[in-house]
Design an enzyme around this catalytic site. Sequence first.
Site, PDB file in Angstrom:
ATOM      1  N   ASP A 142       0.821  -1.255  -0.110  1.00  0.00           N
ATOM      2  CA  ASP A 142       0.187  -0.202   0.045  1.00  0.00           C
ATOM      3  C   ASP A 142       0.683   1.269  -0.015  1.00  0.00           C
ATOM      4  O   ASP A 142       0.467   2.202  -0.818  1.00  0.00           O
ATOM      5  CB  ASP A 142      -0.789   0.156   1.269  1.00  0.00           C
ATOM      6  CG  ASP A 142      -1.703  -1.264   1.406  1.00  0.00           C
ATOM      7  OD1 ASP A 142      -1.671  -2.003   0.194  1.00  0.00           O
ATOM      8  OD2 ASP A 142      -2.540  -1.653   2.425  1.00  0.00           O
TER       9      ASP A 142
ATOM     10  N   GLU B  93       2.295 -10.265  11.195  1.00  0.00           N
ATOM     11  CA  GLU B  93       2.003  -9.729   9.964  1.00  0.00           C
ATOM     12  C   GLU B  93       3.350  -9.460   9.126  1.00  0.00           C
ATOM     13  O   GLU B  93       3.358  -9.633   7.992  1.00  0.00           O
ATOM     14  CB  GLU B  93       1.171  -8.412   9.941  1.00  0.00           C
ATOM     15  CG  GLU B  93       0.621  -7.815   8.647  1.00  0.00           C
ATOM     16  CD  GLU B  93      -0.410  -6.325   8.784  1.00  0.00           C
ATOM     17  OE1 GLU B  93      -0.510  -6.117   9.929  1.00  0.00           O
ATOM     18  OE2 GLU B  93      -0.693  -6.082   7.741  1.00  0.00           O
TER      19      GLU B  93
HETATM   20  C1  9WN Z   1      -5.921  -2.466   2.499  1.00  0.00           C
HETATM   21  C2  9WN Z   1      -5.018  -7.577   4.473  1.00  0.00           C
HETATM   22  C3  9WN Z   1      -4.175  -6.577   3.525  1.00  0.00           C
HETATM   23  C4  9WN Z   1      -3.303  -6.923   2.726  1.00  0.00           C
HETATM   24  C5  9WN Z   1      -2.477  -5.843   2.163  1.00  0.00           C
HETATM   25  C6  9WN Z   1      -1.776  -4.860   3.245  1.00  0.00           C
HETATM   26  C7  9WN Z   1      -2.981  -4.561   4.099  1.00  0.00           C
HETATM   27  C8  9WN Z   1      -5.011  -3.130   3.717  1.00  0.00           C
HETATM   28  C9  9WN Z   1      -5.031  -2.032   4.764  1.00  0.00           C
HETATM   29  O1  9WN Z   1      -3.820  -5.571   4.519  1.00  0.00           O
HETATM   30  O2  9WN Z   1      -3.779  -3.688   3.132  1.00  0.00           O
HETATM   31  O3  9WN Z   1      -6.042  -3.218   1.706  1.00  0.00           O
HETATM   32  O4  9WN Z   1      -5.768  -1.635   5.151  1.00  0.00           O
HETATM   33  O5  9WN Z   1      -3.783  -1.744   5.187  1.00  0.00           O
HETATM   34  O6  9WN Z   1      -1.207  -4.048   2.703  1.00  0.00           O
HETATM   35  O7  9WN Z   1      -1.308  -6.422   1.210  1.00  0.00           O
HETATM   36  O8  9WN Z   1      -3.850  -7.690   1.515  1.00  0.00           O
HETATM   37  O9  9WN Z   1      -3.798  -8.467   5.060  1.00  0.00           O
END
Ligand code: 9WN
Length: 425
Positions: free
Chosen positions: A168, A398
């Site tokens: 992100d 994570e």
């Molecule tokens: C937005 C769920 C997701 C991963 C992404 C990670 C994070 C979300 C956030 O979490 O993104 O999609 O709200 O930060 O960057 O890779 O799929 O684990």
Amino acid sequence: MSDITDAARAILAFNDRGGYTVPTDALYPFQWNWDSAFVSMGFATFNIDRAYQELERLIEGQWDDGMLPHIVFHVPSDTYFPGPDVWNTHHRHHKKPTTSGITQPPVFGMALRYIYEIALTEGREDVLARTRLLFHAALRSHRWWMKVRDPEKRGLVAILHPWESGSDNSPAWDEALARVSTITKTEICRQDTKHVSAAMRPHHADYQRFIHLVEVYRECKWDPVKQWSAAPFKVADVQMTAILARATADLIWIASHLNLLDEINELSTIHRILLDGLRGRWRNNLRGFVSLDLISGKDIQKPTQAYFIPLIAIELDTYQREAVQDEIERWCNGMIVGVPSTAPFSSDFESKRYWRGPVWAVINWLIVDGLCKNHLAELAAIIEGNTINAIERAGFCEYFDPITGEGLGGNSFSWTAAAYLVLRH
Ligand code: 9WN
């Protein structure tokens, strides 16, 4: 079976919400696209039916035009922002459940091959119909990618939102994202920083821009052609293109097994186009592959993990192979655990902040796979071993601080558990 393997399986069970798995409790309370694809491979190491089910629940959210959304909101929750009311995509697909309006890396095709191969070795002929159905869902999504996200035919697919990349707030997006307005009509009610320290998460201005982009596309009523013209953020992403290319190769493998000749031809054309596009993104001086900012027309040179992801799809030449090996070793030098998501010598490096330095087990899994495919098995084994050690030391968090090995972000994380199960398999 070791206690840690047991613990990994227990995390998948704990995060199971009825045939689909949330990435982690509270912080991410819905089904995420590429998380679920990785998770289905984790399940495949011990429960083939549950592996299939993970993908089947994901395609419940597939749009009529083929897009596989990045979040499927099966059940309401107020512990995550933005929820379905902010996306307001209801009219774009006339089925339940509601979803977000953007997509994520298409690991789905890779996962389907992985679980189908295991099913075959277990003599599970009964999975044929399930495989065929999921194969066609994946094919529809690959057609969507080519039509909607490479309309100008570069052989590279574009992201219109950093959330689509899965990485992100990578420094790779900084320049392109800086052009996006911070003005929003939606009130930003962040929930993430209630679960995780703000020091590990994107800044407020990043969130303003993320939500501004959602509003632009919502105003396009999620029409992909209008979005392409209106997008203030548009990047042809090498990580996304590489995953799509590799998933396409995996779908070709499945189509051969299912004897689907027209589909083999169609997918082979897509595969060739994507490999040509990717090959053009290699830069000798940077020793990696770079994305293209479609608004400025410039290469994105920021050194991030995306440099190395094309190895999962491409066969490097000898010069490139040596260059990549040297470069990865340079990035990992002095780190307790590599590969950092941003090079440690870069001025953008932050060892604890989201996608600006920390190590993700699933990214290492892709890098290990790409190194093996490119005959760099020794380096692959080192990265694999370090990833397993990091998880055994710090738990199924994570992501990891590459300098200290400390576990960061959400705990009891599904894709970290899945990575452990697959790397150990
Ligand atoms: C937005 C769920 C997701 C991963 C992404 C990670 C994070 C979300 C956030 O979490 O993104 O999609 O709200 O930060 O960057 O890779 O799929 O684990």
